[in-house]
Write a protein that holds these residues in place. Sequence first.
Motif, PDB file in Angstrom:
ATOM      1  N   TYR A  38       0.813  -1.174   0.130  1.00 38.23           N
ATOM      2  CA  TYR A  38       0.107   0.062  -0.132  1.00 38.23           C
ATOM      3  C   TYR A  38       0.743   1.282   0.109  1.00 38.23           C
ATOM      4  N   PRO A  46      -4.264   4.802   2.616  1.00 39.81           N
ATOM      5  CA  PRO A  46      -3.739   3.927   1.933  1.00 39.81           C
ATOM      6  C   PRO A  46      -4.353   3.654   0.571  1.00 39.81           C
ATOM      7  N   SER A  97      -7.558 -16.047  10.025  1.00 40.49           N
ATOM      8  CA  SER A  97      -8.102 -14.802   9.906  1.00 40.49           C
ATOM      9  C   SER A  97      -7.650 -13.575  10.548  1.00 40.49           C
ATOM     10  N   TRP A  99      -4.273 -10.815   9.744  1.00 43.50           N
ATOM     11  CA  TRP A  99      -3.466 -10.073   9.020  1.00 43.50           C
ATOM     12  C   TRP A  99      -2.065  -9.267   9.926  1.00 43.50           C
ATOM     13  N   PHE A 101       1.035  -6.431   9.433  1.00 39.16           N
ATOM     14  CA  PHE A 101       1.619  -5.471   8.617  1.00 39.16           C
ATOM     15  C   PHE A 101       3.010  -5.178   8.902  1.00 39.16           C
TER      16      PHE A 101
ATOM     17  N   HIS B  35     -12.967  -4.579   7.052  1.00 40.09           N
ATOM     18  CA  HIS B  35     -11.909  -4.688   8.466  1.00 40.09           C
ATOM     19  C   HIS B  35     -11.992  -3.298   8.828  1.00 40.09           C
ATOM     20  N   VAL B  37      -8.372  -0.980  10.532  1.00 36.67           N
ATOM     21  CA  VAL B  37      -6.923  -1.088  10.495  1.00 36.67           C
ATOM     22  C   VAL B  37      -6.724   0.361  11.158  1.00 36.67           C
ATOM     23  N   TRP B  47      -3.397  -3.910  11.638  1.00 36.73           N
ATOM     24  CA  TRP B  47      -4.918  -4.845  11.419  1.00 36.73           C
ATOM     25  C   TRP B  47      -5.253  -4.819  12.898  1.00 36.73           C
ATOM     26  N   VAL B  50     -11.769  -8.083  11.602  1.00 30.05           N
ATOM     27  CA  VAL B  50     -12.490  -8.258  10.219  1.00 30.05           C
ATOM     28  C   VAL B  50     -13.769  -8.998  10.600  1.00 30.05           C
ATOM     29  N   TYR B  59     -13.220 -11.687  13.709  1.00 24.97           N
ATOM     30  CA  TYR B  59     -11.830 -11.992  14.313  1.00 24.97           C
ATOM     31  C   TYR B  59     -11.026 -10.680  14.573  1.00 24.97           C
ATOM     32  N   TYR B  95      -9.149   3.441  10.361  1.00 27.46           N
ATOM     33  CA  TYR B  95      -9.598   3.354   8.921  1.00 27.46           C
ATOM     34  C   TYR B  95     -10.525   2.129   8.783  1.00 27.46           C
ATOM     35  N   GLU B  99     -12.740  -5.672   1.707  1.00 27.48           N
ATOM     36  CA  GLU B  99     -11.830  -6.907   1.166  1.00 27.48           C
ATOM     37  C   GLU B  99     -12.785  -7.363   0.369  1.00 27.48           C
ATOM     38  N   PHE B 106      -6.892  -5.448   1.181  1.00 31.16           N
ATOM     39  CA  PHE B 106      -7.727  -4.434   1.158  1.00 31.16           C
ATOM     40  C   PHE B 106      -7.877  -3.420  -0.255  1.00 31.16           C
ATOM     41  N   TRP B 109     -10.164   1.941   0.919  1.00 26.30           N
ATOM     42  CA  TRP B 109      -9.936   2.388   2.188  1.00 26.30           C
ATOM     43  C   TRP B 109     -10.834   3.890   2.550  1.00 26.30           C
TER      44      TRP B 109
END
Lengths: 110, 119
Positions: A38, A46, A97, A99, A101, B35, B37, B47, B50, B59, B95, B99, B106, B109
């Motif tokens: 991103y 982003p 599930s 993520w 960064f 999501h 973030v 993150w 979600v 999650y 943010y 998805e 992503f 945004w």
Amino acid sequence: QSALTQPASVSGSPGQSITISCTGTSSDVGSYNRVSWYQQHAGKAPKLMIYEGTKRPSGVSNRFSGSKSGNTASLTISGLQTDDEADYHCCSYAGSSTWVFGGGTKLTVL
Amino acid sequence: QVQLVESGGVVVQPGWSLSLSCAASAFTFSSYVMHWVRQAPGKGLEWVAVILYDGSTQYYAHSVKGRFTISRDNSKNTLYLQMNSLRDEDTAVYYCARETTGTYYFDYWGQGTLVTVSS
């Protein structure tokens, strides 16, 4: 859920190429073909530049390319332009599930 | 033009609760995974949570699990984040991001909303 490792900053001159690395582990980058990159200009949201490690969304310049080897993904920008100056963030699916960064890399175009 | 607009960010004290919203438009909201973030001042992205397209499953990142709740109202095209027991380290721009189900990235945004936790 440790963050992926990116260099804090990179720089290059207009027309040059630069590469930003993104190092994870065998539990994230190394296990899944789900690395995305991103671009974030100062004060902005982003923007998706690369997905699935190597693919470019429609509208993203072919000067941007991605690759992966083992636990490390990379973003290469060729033919640097002043507008490429921004922060770049890598992201990987990390299983279950979740993520993860990277810490982000500030690109300066000199 | 896909649009995601966050709201609800304010200054709160540690221990307080806060709810954020993300209004979606120009796409079929109920078909997409959503999501949250966040980005602490001067830091990278993190993150947070979600929720599946139908709201059936959620999650969370370890850092917010048990304190934050993500939810959605598909009839209102709106995503929510309920934040309880807020800490200084929750200070960030939050943010919402879209998805396409099963793609793991992503593609759109919002502009973000700033939450400041400070005494």
